[in-house]
Design an enzyme around this catalytic site. Sequence first.
Site, PDB file in Angstrom:
ATOM      1  N   PHE A 109     -91.353 -57.587  25.774  1.00  9.64           N
ATOM      2  CA  PHE A 109     -90.410 -57.729  26.782  1.00  9.64           C
ATOM      3  C   PHE A 109     -89.003 -57.936  26.354  1.00  9.64           C
ATOM      4  O   PHE A 109     -88.179 -58.817  26.649  1.00  9.64           O
ATOM      5  CB  PHE A 109     -90.657 -59.443  27.321  1.00  9.64           C
TER       6      PHE A 109
ATOM      7  N   ARG B  38     -94.686 -46.899  20.543  1.00  7.02           N
ATOM      8  CA  ARG B  38     -94.928 -46.387  18.992  1.00  7.02           C
ATOM      9  C   ARG B  38     -96.292 -46.190  19.120  1.00  7.02           C
ATOM     10  O   ARG B  38     -97.049 -46.970  19.233  1.00  7.02           O
ATOM     11  CB  ARG B  38     -94.386 -47.207  17.941  1.00  7.02           C
TER      12      ARG B  38
ATOM     13  N   HIS C 119     -93.372 -36.955  23.132  1.00  9.14           N
ATOM     14  CA  HIS C 119     -92.510 -37.938  22.772  1.00  9.14           C
ATOM     15  C   HIS C 119     -91.270 -37.572  23.827  1.00  9.14           C
ATOM     16  O   HIS C 119     -90.213 -37.120  23.058  1.00  9.14           O
ATOM     17  CB  HIS C 119     -92.083 -38.018  21.291  1.00  9.14           C
TER      18      HIS C 119
ATOM     19  N   GLU D 198     -94.490 -37.627  14.599  1.00  5.47           N
ATOM     20  CA  GLU D 198     -93.940 -36.883  15.773  1.00  5.47           C
ATOM     21  C   GLU D 198     -94.664 -35.531  15.907  1.00  5.47           C
ATOM     22  O   GLU D 198     -95.454 -34.884  15.013  1.00  5.47           O
ATOM     23  CB  GLU D 198     -92.589 -36.306  15.294  1.00  5.47           C
TER      24      GLU D 198
END
Length: 316
Positions: free
Chosen positions: A155, A234, A283, A263
């Site tokens: 949060f 992530r 991404h 990636e």
Amino acid sequence: MSKRIVFAEPIGLNRTTPEAFAAEMLKHGYEVVYFDTVPASQSDLQQRIQGAEVLVISNHPIAASTLQSCPTLKLISVAFTGVDHVPLDYCREHSITVCNAAGYSTTAVAELTLALAVSLLRNIVPFDAVTRNGGTRSGFLGGELAGKTFGILGFGAIGQRVANLALAYGCKVIAHTRTPKPTPGVSFVELEELFRDSDILSLHLPATQQTVGLVNKSLISLMKPAAVIINTARGSIVDCMALSTALQQGKIAGAAIDVYEHEPPIEADHPLLKAPNTILLPHIAYATHEAIGKRASIVLDNIQKWILQNPQNVVV
């Protein structure tokens, strides 16, 4: 002899900014070097940063051994929010300041999160293909966000923005975080309750020793069969094999994934490629014209403030 500021990879500067920034830095005794390609390897990166006092990188991983080859380095300005690709322990030990581009992508990531939620509930991606092939909805009925329980794990700024957008859609919003912030319309719950009660579960955690692998088989097994999970945070915080298995076995209804263990491009045998009812993106959550413009401004400002001995967005 001029000190060096090295932009080791492109960060989306507009056409006029590089020259203007270089001219400004020259007043402070710095030469600015720009590279317009991503480093091909750690050895390539090592060559690029030689003699640098200030280094700018985006999300290209940098090894401690690479930093060790550059003893002049004093500042790393990261053109990204997360810094798990930077050897922070080495930086602490060698008094290298690390700053990030905090907040640049908050709006971009939050908006994509809601778009992915709608896409999963309405099967937008597969029905695009159906329509292009002359098909119809064949009786399909999707779901609405209004009235659903939207769960948020983490949060921070992005999680809070997602909560505001989900509330605007008419969702019931629940969240789990180590540091609850009283927020109108948001109920904070325990981790297991979050997974058990969410119809849509969105992840907004950094990758740390505490969060890597957090979303595992045990937690995923608590989710409703009709629930969906969204990860724009992530990749390493999710056990992708456990998620793929749950999707293949119909234990959960769908997933939208924008981040992976590394990636993209992802490997041809990645477990999520076999999973049904998924949206897989390369991404792009942060990748908007507006966000990249903000990022560039923050990165340059980080450098200028550090030179003036008033550093900001300091991680280490």
